[in-house]
Design a protein around this motif. Structure first.
Motif, PDB file in Angstrom:
ATOM      1  N   UNK A  10       0.706  -1.234  -0.048  1.00  0.00           N
ATOM      2  CA  UNK A  10      -0.018   0.102  -0.017  1.00  0.00           C
ATOM      3  C   UNK A  10       0.758   1.262  -0.043  1.00  0.00           C
ATOM      4  N   UNK A  12       2.998   3.433  -2.232  1.00  0.00           N
ATOM      5  CA  UNK A  12       3.146   3.714  -3.906  1.00  0.00           C
ATOM      6  C   UNK A  12       4.641   4.048  -4.195  1.00  0.00           C
ATOM      7  N   UNK A  13       5.357   4.716  -3.507  1.00  0.00           N
ATOM      8  CA  UNK A  13       6.781   5.381  -3.377  1.00  0.00           C
ATOM      9  C   UNK A  13       7.496   3.823  -3.479  1.00  0.00           C
ATOM     10  N   UNK A  37      -7.624  -1.760   8.059  1.00  0.00           N
ATOM     11  CA  UNK A  37      -8.196  -0.665   7.463  1.00  0.00           C
ATOM     12  C   UNK A  37      -8.147  -0.300   6.078  1.00  0.00           C
ATOM     13  N   UNK A  38      -6.850  -0.563   5.608  1.00  0.00           N
ATOM     14  CA  UNK A  38      -6.358  -0.432   4.465  1.00  0.00           C
ATOM     15  C   UNK A  38      -6.317  -1.535   3.340  1.00  0.00           C
ATOM     16  N   UNK A  40      -8.440  -2.801   1.569  1.00  0.00           N
ATOM     17  CA  UNK A  40      -9.286  -2.670   0.596  1.00  0.00           C
ATOM     18  C   UNK A  40      -8.705  -1.485  -0.741  1.00  0.00           C
ATOM     19  N   UNK A  41      -7.963  -0.586   0.059  1.00  0.00           N
ATOM     20  CA  UNK A  41      -7.282   0.368  -1.062  1.00  0.00           C
ATOM     21  C   UNK A  41      -5.872  -0.301  -1.529  1.00  0.00           C
ATOM     22  N   UNK A  44      -6.613  -2.289  -4.515  1.00  0.00           N
ATOM     23  CA  UNK A  44      -7.041  -1.775  -5.793  1.00  0.00           C
ATOM     24  C   UNK A  44      -5.347  -0.974  -6.336  1.00  0.00           C
ATOM     25  N   UNK A  45      -4.788  -0.910  -5.322  1.00  0.00           N
ATOM     26  CA  UNK A  45      -3.615  -0.110  -5.772  1.00  0.00           C
ATOM     27  C   UNK A  45      -2.807  -0.960  -6.393  1.00  0.00           C
ATOM     28  N   UNK A  47      -3.743  -3.724  -7.999  1.00  0.00           N
ATOM     29  CA  UNK A  47      -4.230  -3.912  -9.336  1.00  0.00           C
ATOM     30  C   UNK A  47      -4.070  -3.111 -10.423  1.00  0.00           C
ATOM     31  N   UNK A  48      -4.007  -1.675 -10.115  1.00  0.00           N
ATOM     32  CA  UNK A  48      -3.786  -0.752 -11.145  1.00  0.00           C
ATOM     33  C   UNK A  48      -2.237  -0.732 -11.245  1.00  0.00           C
ATOM     34  N   UNK A  49      -1.379  -1.001 -10.092  1.00  0.00           N
ATOM     35  CA  UNK A  49       0.044  -0.595 -10.340  1.00  0.00           C
ATOM     36  C   UNK A  49       0.657  -1.948 -11.082  1.00  0.00           C
ATOM     37  N   UNK A  52       0.369  -1.436 -14.560  1.00  0.00           N
ATOM     38  CA  UNK A  52       0.824  -0.011 -15.086  1.00  0.00           C
ATOM     39  C   UNK A  52       2.460  -0.107 -15.141  1.00  0.00           C
ATOM     40  N   UNK A  53       3.062  -0.768 -14.184  1.00  0.00           N
ATOM     41  CA  UNK A  53       4.422  -0.895 -14.317  1.00  0.00           C
ATOM     42  C   UNK A  53       5.280  -1.896 -15.353  1.00  0.00           C
TER      43      UNK A  53
END
Lengths: 230, 89
Positions: A10, A12-13, A37-38, A40-41, A44-45, A47-49, A52-53
């Protein structure tokens, strides 16, 4: 496969920099690194990352939560980014078929070739060590195994003394079973980042027992792991 | 998609973006974007468009989106907007 670098799933950097350390594979962690708590986020991160990379030659894994704690959601959501494998914590005769079924459903729902996404079970219970041969034979998706000594000793009901002889039998059994099955055995992570000598001695010990590589918890551990297991 | 509450995702840390999605009485999607002026000057329009597109793709109609960018890549922006929407439903 010598080195697998664990990265907070979770952050991004950390994701952006994860392939800079020269690890054979990066494992984006949804389990211990991400708060409840995080989750779920983070799914999704990833899944997208993952979509993308460009990860180049590096292997791309996702460490999911145990199947009893949301591992199925991790596989269904983060898995849309198509990692090469999922690392399954607390693997046993019950959770491994559940993970296998969840990955099959992911492949079918997203048009991925059946069997293309692998599993890397983490052996960290007394039962899993004792029955590792049967565990490895039960699922053709298994591409490697990780041994987690810390949780193994907890399950055994003994305090960790720091003496590697405590885990000699279990470690050897995992290495032997993996060699017999023709898959890499990845040795335990070394979390004491200040004890560099202990880390390198532990890596050499793992190699001498038959392990193919070691889990890295910091990018700084990767060069030593690659050198020792070369 | 109808929002029932405010949803927030992401963080005000380097490489991330903090996205807050809230129900709105006004029609459409209102986006309030903040961050380093040098980044907003160069990429502000693209970031706004990405937020708008992601919100629409996820069925959002009437909403107010507040985004505090700290140098997030497109994949992070999309993921945080999606997570904030899910948390607001």
């Amino acid at each position: 496969m010598k080195s697998i670098l664990l990265i907070n799933g979770n952050d991004p950097k950390a994701l952006l920099n994860s392939t800079l350390y020269g690890a054979d594979a990066v494992a984006y962690d949804l389990h211990e690194a991400v708060s409840a708590n995080d989750k779920d986020a983070a799914r999704l991160l990833l899944q997208e990352a993952l979509a993308f990379f460009d990860f180049g030659d590096s292997g791309v894994f996702v460490r999911v939560n145990p199947m009893s704690e949301g591992g199925d959601k991790d596989i269904a959501v983060a898995g849309k980014g198509k990692p090469q494998a999922f690392i399954l914590p607390c693997a046993d005769a019950q959770s491994l078929p559940q993970a296998d079924a969840a990955v099959s459903a992911l492949e079918a729902a997203n048009g991925f070739a059946a069997g293309s996404i692998k599993l890397i079970p983490t052996v960290e219970s007394v039962a899993a060590v004792e029955n590792i041969g049967a565990l490895l034979a039960s699922c053709p998706r298994i591409m490697a195994v990780i041994f987690n000594a810390e949780n193994f000793l907890k399950d055994l009901g003994v305090a960790e003394t720091g003496d590697a002889s405590q885990i000699l039998y279990a470690r050897s059994k995992v290495a032997l079973a993996c060699r017999a099955a023709g898959i890499p055995a990845i040795d335990r992570p070394w979390k004491d980042l200040k004890n560099r000598d202990g880390f390198e001695a532990d890596a050499r010990n793992g190699k001498a027992l038959g392990f193919s590589g070691k889990l890295a918890v910091s990018g700084g551990q990767v060069p030593s792991i690659n050198e020792i297991f070369a | 998609m109808k929002l029932n509450k405010t949803g927030e995702a992401g963080a005000a840390e380097s490489g991330d973006i903090l996205v807050t999605v809230a129900p709105s009485e006004e029609p459409g999607i209102q986006i309030e974007l903040s961050g380093k002026s040098v980044i907003l000057k160069q990429f502000g329009r693209q970031i706004r468009e990405l937020i708008q597109k992601t919100a629409e793709e996820n069925g959002l109609e009437n909403a107010r989106i507040c985004a505090k960018d700290n140098g997030a890549l497109d994949c992070t922006i999309k993921a945080r907007v999606r997570a904030a929407i899910q948390r607001a439903v």
